[in-house]
Design an enzyme around this catalytic site. Structure first.
Site, PDB file in Angstrom:
ATOM      1  N   SER A 148     -10.295   0.099   7.083  1.00  0.00           N
ATOM      2  CA  SER A 148      -9.647   0.218   5.772  1.00  0.00           C
ATOM      3  C   SER A 148      -8.986  -1.051   5.235  1.00  0.00           C
ATOM      4  O   SER A 148      -8.561  -1.078   4.082  1.00  0.00           O
ATOM      5  CB  SER A 148      -8.594   1.324   5.817  1.00  0.00           C
ATOM      6  OG  SER A 148      -9.214   2.575   5.737  1.00  0.00           O
ATOM      7  N   SER A 205      -9.871   2.305   2.882  1.00  0.00           N
ATOM      8  CA  SER A 205      -8.923   3.014   2.047  1.00  0.00           C
ATOM      9  C   SER A 205      -7.952   2.108   1.298  1.00  0.00           C
ATOM     10  O   SER A 205      -7.353   2.547   0.308  1.00  0.00           O
ATOM     11  CB  SER A 205      -8.118   3.983   2.901  1.00  0.00           C
ATOM     12  OG  SER A 205      -7.239   3.273   3.765  1.00  0.00           O
ATOM     13  N   LYS A 238       0.854  -1.191   0.000  1.00  0.00           N
ATOM     14  CA  LYS A 238       0.000   0.000   0.000  1.00  0.00           C
ATOM     15  C   LYS A 238       0.890   1.240   0.000  1.00  0.00           C
ATOM     16  O   LYS A 238       1.884   1.284   0.726  1.00  0.00           O
ATOM     17  CB  LYS A 238      -0.892  -0.030   1.246  1.00  0.00           C
ATOM     18  CG  LYS A 238      -1.916   1.094   1.315  1.00  0.00           C
ATOM     19  CD  LYS A 238      -2.780   0.987   2.575  1.00  0.00           C
ATOM     20  CE  LYS A 238      -3.871   2.048   2.596  1.00  0.00           C
ATOM     21  NZ  LYS A 238      -4.726   1.958   3.798  1.00  0.00           N
TER      22      LYS A 238
END
Lengths: 95, 491
Positions: free
Chosen positions: B182, B158, B78
């Protein structure tokens, strides 16, 4: 309390975020919606409750107060938009 | 598609160890898959050369008998984790061009275990969002679509790029971070497994901070076993993060015994929220039945302050964010927009560099921390947070884990996002309480709705009891036998 345009402008200045005049009204509406929604927390009985300041029951570890890193200003300033001679630069702050 | 891409992380690891495949072969297949997945916009930065070099080194270590736990396994990272010399954006314009001179502890741990990095995955700006619509680098598309409907759907957020990439086979596993859901919410939206560990289990050092008392890194994978393996490599004490906890990292894979006999599974009545689609309610009941059939004991529990978790979160998280994001000032890294004075330069840089949702949250955070409002909002929210944590402590006197739905809906369309920010926040209604209480949780794909979209169930556990969470999640996975695949597969 309603979050009005003036309050948003003041908070935006405190947060150092430029908000164009024509956005203030919309933003005030959105933020006011959020603040009104979170106000339901007032219903919760918190008499004698301590505020939670740590997510896990643990004590912070101690360490030696010693320099463990550093000595490479070129690396530290490598990402700066306008580094000069291993220094960060800003617009003039002292006349 | 290539058979190599269909291997789970555990299978690939075993085949690599048995020398049936090489890390270079596997990595080449994934580099092609990353390219093929470009229409999904899941990667912000691809690092194929980096990956090739790591794969070659991995093959050497396998040959030398010095392989790590993830030797030769291609992962996506990420883009909230700082990676040395590789662009790290946090999905924000304000970090333009930022190449960290250091590596985050978690990504370093993965490297040390032999993992190969394919690239940096798209996300909501500063991890603030539940649909991956706030990224400066554009939305990520969910590889799943509704039956007979071409509408592009969100992957959740997210960690939306991570979820989409794992689901579409554009990496074998990915790192995510979970501040209010998330990891677990996008995992549910894309039919994969997402695990948020206990706060303190993984080091936060080198992860771009959103809300420091809530943020926690975790694995996103196709199976529960893969999540167990990956967590083992990510977790551990780190002197650079004073909130990381110094306790041994167990062998999580060994916890997957398949046996949940006598396990006490709590079902909280407060999670039956108004307007929840009946399919989600039915799936929840199905999950209860599955665990009961597997020998678990179902216990009705109560978490009375559940409805206050989201509003408390939307004070605590923005307050911490407003403080954490003060560092983006146009001086030390990233974007700088000129101004005549220092304040003007700050205001111009931050006005242009932050997106709308990030600005909203900084302003809310600044407001609730400002003089005259601190006690009414921030202090009250922290006290409510104590109440929410107490709810869990009391519940765990009667049960070992808690079973809930992962999300209140399936994935929705990119163009169907609610215009009211509060409506958007409700996506995280089932996931936020665990962040506030610092507890571990896993989302496991468990079913398909009438439109053909995946739905997830969530297992929550006691602090540092990831093993039981994984064991129960594994039992659910076995019972659900989820084999559906997304419409879009890379390669």
């Amino acid at each position: 309390m309603a979050l009005d345009k003036q309050t948003v402008a003041k908070v935006a200045h405190l947060a150092r975020i430029k908000v164009p005049e024509d956005r203030l009204e919309t933003l005030a509406g959105e933020l006011d919606g959020i603040v009104n929604w979170v106000e339901q927390l007032g219903e919760v009985d918190v008499e004698g409750v301590a505020p939670m300041t740590s997510a896990v029951a643990t004590s912070l570890p101690w360490r030696e107060d010693a320099v463990t890193d550093g000595g490479y200003p070129d690396k530290v300033t490598a990402n700066a938009p306008d580094a000069q001679m291993n220094f960060f630069t800003t617009p003039k702050v002292v006349e | 598609m290539s058979d190599l891409l269909d291997l789970t992380l555990a299978e690939a690891r075993d085949k690599l160890a048995a020398r049936e495949i090489t890390a270079v072969e596997l990595t080449e297949a994934y580099i092609k898959a990353v390219e093929a997945a470009r229409p999904l916009n899941c990667y912000i930065t691809e690092t194929p050369e980096h990956a090739r070099a790591q794969a070659q080194a991995a093959d050497k270590r396998i040959a030398a008998g010095t392989a790590g736990a993830l030797e030769g396994i291609p992962l996506g990272i990420k883009d909230l984790f700082c990676t040395e010399g590789v662009l790290t954006t946090a999905g924000s314009h304000i970090l333009d061009g930022f190449k960290p001179p250091y590596e985050s502890t978690v990504s370093q741990n993965l490297k040390d275990a032999g993992a190969v990095m394919l690239g940096k995955l798209n996300l909501d700006e500063f991890a603030m969002g539940s649909a991956n619509l706030t990224s400066h680098y554009g939305p990520v598309k969910n590889p799943w679509k509704r039956k007979g409907d071409d509408t592009d759907l969100v992957p959740g957020g997210s960690s939306g790029g991570s979820a989409a990439a794992v689901s579409a086979r554009a990496c074998l596993g990915a790192t995510g971070t979970d501040t209010g859901g998330s990891i677990r919410q996008p995992a549910a939206f894309t039919g994969i497994v997402g695990l948020k560990p206990t706060y303190g289990r993984c080091s936060r050092w080198g992860i771009v901070a959103f809300a420091s008392s809530l943020d926690q890194a975790g694995p996103m994978t196709r199976t529960v076993r893969d999540a167990a393996i990956m967590l083992g490599a990510m977790a551990g004490f780190d002197t650079k993060d004073s909130t990381s906890v110094d306790r041994p990292v167990p062998n999580y894979e060994a916890a997957l015994t398949g046996d949940v006999t006598g396990l006490k599974v709590g079902v909280p009545k407060e999670y039956r929220v108004d307007g929840m689609p009946k399919e989600i309610d039915a799936l929840w009941q199905q999950g209860i039945d599955w665990l009961k059939q597997a020998g678990a004991e179902i216990v009705d529990i109560t978490l009375p302050h559940t409805k206050y978790a989201l509003p408390a979160y939307y004070i605590v998280a923005p307050a911490e964010a407003s403080s954490n994001l003060a560092r983006y000032d146009g001086v030390r890294y990233g974007l700088r927009v000129a101004g005549d004075t220092l304040n003007e330069m700050y205001e111009n840089t931050r006005g242009e560099g932050f997106g709308e949702e990030v600005k909203r949250r900084i302003l809310i955070g600044t407001y609730v921390l400002s003089a005259g409002y601190y006690d009414a909002y921030y202090l009250q929210a922290q006290k409510v947070r104590t109440r929410i944590a107490e709810d869990f402590t009391k519940a765990y006197e009667h049960c070992d884990v808690i079973l809930t739905p992962a999300t209140p809906s399936a994935a929705f369309g990119i163009d169907e996002k609610p215009s009211d920010p509060v409506q958007m926040y409700l996506n995280d209604v089932f996931t936020v309480p665990a962040n506030l209480a610092g507890l571990p949780g896993i989302s496991v794909p468990a079913g398909i709705d009438d439109n053909g979209l995946p739905l997830g169930l969530q297992i929550l556990g006691r602090a540092f009891d990831e093993e039981t969470v994984l064991r129960a999640g594994h039992a659910l996975e076995q019972a659900a036998g989820f084999t559906a695949r997304p419409q879009f597969l890379a390669g």
